[in-house]
Design an enzyme around this catalytic site. Structure first.
Site, PDB file in Angstrom:
ATOM      1  N   HIS A 125      12.313  92.752 -39.934  1.00 52.00           N
ATOM      2  CA  HIS A 125      11.158  92.565 -40.689  1.00 52.00           C
ATOM      3  C   HIS A 125      11.618  91.610 -41.971  1.00 52.00           C
ATOM      4  O   HIS A 125      10.912  91.559 -43.155  1.00 52.00           O
ATOM      5  CB  HIS A 125      10.184  93.683 -41.274  1.00 52.00           C
ATOM      6  N   ASN A 131       5.845  82.365 -32.299  1.00 47.39           N
ATOM      7  CA  ASN A 131       6.315  83.740 -32.132  1.00 47.39           C
ATOM      8  C   ASN A 131       6.401  84.214 -30.598  1.00 47.39           C
ATOM      9  O   ASN A 131       5.282  84.873 -30.268  1.00 47.39           O
ATOM     10  CB  ASN A 131       5.543  84.758 -33.174  1.00 47.39           C
ATOM     11  N   ARG A 164       7.645 104.631 -32.182  1.00 48.01           N
ATOM     12  CA  ARG A 164       9.220 104.976 -32.480  1.00 48.01           C
ATOM     13  C   ARG A 164       9.534 105.898 -32.995  1.00 48.01           C
ATOM     14  O   ARG A 164       8.773 106.245 -34.385  1.00 48.01           O
ATOM     15  CB  ARG A 164       9.801 103.682 -32.852  1.00 48.01           C
ATOM     16  N   GLU A 177       4.238  86.247 -43.028  1.00 50.02           N
ATOM     17  CA  GLU A 177       5.257  85.726 -42.194  1.00 50.02           C
ATOM     18  C   GLU A 177       5.321  84.213 -41.512  1.00 50.02           C
ATOM     19  O   GLU A 177       6.280  83.595 -41.947  1.00 50.02           O
ATOM     20  CB  GLU A 177       5.739  86.589 -40.892  1.00 50.02           C
ATOM     21  N   ARG A 227      10.088  82.129 -34.914  1.00 50.88           N
ATOM     22  CA  ARG A 227      10.314  83.273 -35.468  1.00 50.88           C
ATOM     23  C   ARG A 227      11.452  84.111 -34.319  1.00 50.88           C
ATOM     24  O   ARG A 227      11.223  83.972 -33.247  1.00 50.88           O
ATOM     25  CB  ARG A 227       9.096  84.382 -35.609  1.00 50.88           C
TER      26      ARG A 227
END
Ligand code: ADP
Length: 389
Positions: free
Chosen positions: A172, A7, A233, A377, A84
């Site tokens: 996601h 990742n 965010r 994940e 990923r």
């Protein structure tokens, strides 16, 4: 099969070696602070490592991981590599890594400027250090490609979508796909007869409506800035706020980018932290702005879940996952309280008892079902890789 999952983030490379047979990680870790003050932290079957090292770029990070895996006697064990990838652009499913895939990932750098170049370098370097291994790219956006145009189009001139591919992509996806699959399994249902809402709540957060195993709408959009209030965010805001700040405070594009991506969300509202643990602790001690941040986070999430509900004929379960979704008792409680119109009646004991290690339903028998499912994940990336090689 033993799969190395990589990742490559903006300034770190996380890795895990997953045995798909027992679904466990044999080794995992990360190289962080690439280009600044490199640091590797990992555990393997033989011994762990926690050291500073010189990693000017992602290339040295991949090399450091390869060297660590060699010392763990895993180099000859690994059979394939799964990557990923944050933005998949046109890709609707995982893809074997070819030069064409790498070139395409580079070509959409503007879609995710910090991530796409890192992913491309990660694939090229992995090819160098593991030349005989097949590689697969697994995209965060792919699961959302089943959204219909009415969900993925913004209300802006159609040519901007046609010419520049400006649309809602969603992110996601690997997590939403994993937990929705797990929910179908745990609820003992058939995918074609299941309707779910999944809420992945971490530093970045998004929710998705899943109809018969396919995503039909989600809260993140063209970038991961859209939708829910997150750690730093803002989530979706009236874009006119940006014009207003430009005119009144003289903020240019870079300043505004920083404001909405790095200084907003829980951090901006509370003035304290982007970390939900700090926020909930401070809120419980009476910190006014922490209380407001927590309330806004939970209300906005409930409001978006309400919006996603209309994409489905019914909701069989609402799933909480991610660091906050799996761990925060108070967030789940407040969100479900805000959603009482949908029939949720939380069971306080189950809400406390289920969590990271134990998936399960947290609402009272007979009321609408909400549950916690720990995301994984890396496992899904490993399993996709296994299928494709
Ligand atoms: P990322 O999006 O970076 O993968 P995670 O899914 O690990 O992030 O989620 C990070 C968030 O989870 C942080 O806001 C952190 O405060 C929150 N979190 C982790 N543990 C807890 C906990 N026990 N209670 C509340 N929040 C938690």
């Amino acid at each position: 099969m033993k799969i190395l999952v990589l990742n490559c983030g903006s300034s770190s490379v996380k890795f895990a070696v997953i045995d798909t047979k027992n679904k466990m990680a044999i080794s995992s870790g990360l190289v962080e602070n690439i280009g600044v003050n490199g640091h590797i932290k990992a555990k393997g079957p033989i011994n762990p490592i926690d050291e500073f090292l010189d990693v000017p770029t992602h290339a040295e990070a991949i090399l450091a991981i390869q060297q660590y895996l060699k010392k763990q006697d895993l180099i000859n064990v690994i059979e394939a590599i799964g990557h990923r990838v944050v933005h998949g652009g046109k890709y609707v499913k995982s893809e074997p890594v070819t030069q064409e895939v790498i070139d395409y990932i580079r070509s959409i750098t503007l879609f995710a400027p910090l991530h796409e170049p890192a992913h491309a370098i990660g694939m090229e370097e992995a090819k160098k250090y593991f030349p005989s291994l097949p590689q697969v790219a697994v995209f965060d956006t792919a699961f959302h490609q089943t959204m219909p145009p009415k969900a993925f189009l913004y209300g802006i001139p159609y040519e901007i979508y046609q010419d520049l591919k400006v649309r809602r992509y969603g992110f996601h996806g690997t997590s939403h796909r994993y937990v929705s699959g797990e929910a179908i399994r745990l609820l003992n249902k058939k995918p074609e007869d299941t309707y779910l809402i999944t809420a992945h709540l971490g530093n970045g957060s998004s929710a998705a409506a899943i109809s018969q195993g396919q995503c039909v709408d989600t809260t993140m959009g063209f970038t991961p800035l859209d939708g829910l209030v997150m750690g730093t965010r803002s989530g979706s805001i009236d874009p006119a706020i940006l014009f207003f700040l430009n005119k009144t405070l003289g903020y240019d594009i870079d300043r505004l980018d920083k404001l909405v991506n790095k200084e907003s969300g829980l951090l901006g509202l509370s003035g304290l932290s982007n970390d939900m643990r700090t926020i909930t602790q401070a809120a419980s001690e009476g910190h006014e702005r922490a209380k407001i941040a927590l309330e806004v986070f939970c209300y906005k999430l409930a409001r978006e879940i309400g919006g996603l509900a209309m994409a489905l004929p019914r909701i069989d379960a609402l799933i909480f996952t991610g660091g906050i979704g799996e761990n925060s008792v108070i967030v789940r409680e407040l969100v479900l309280k805000n959603l009482s119109i949908l029939g949720y009646d939380i069971d306080p004991e189950k809400n406390v008892n289920h969590g990271k290690k134990s998936s399960g339903i947290i609402t009272k028998d007979g009321s609408a079902k909400a549950m916690i499912i720990a995301t994984n994940e890396e496992l899904l990336i490993a399993m996709d890789t296994e299928v494709m090689v």
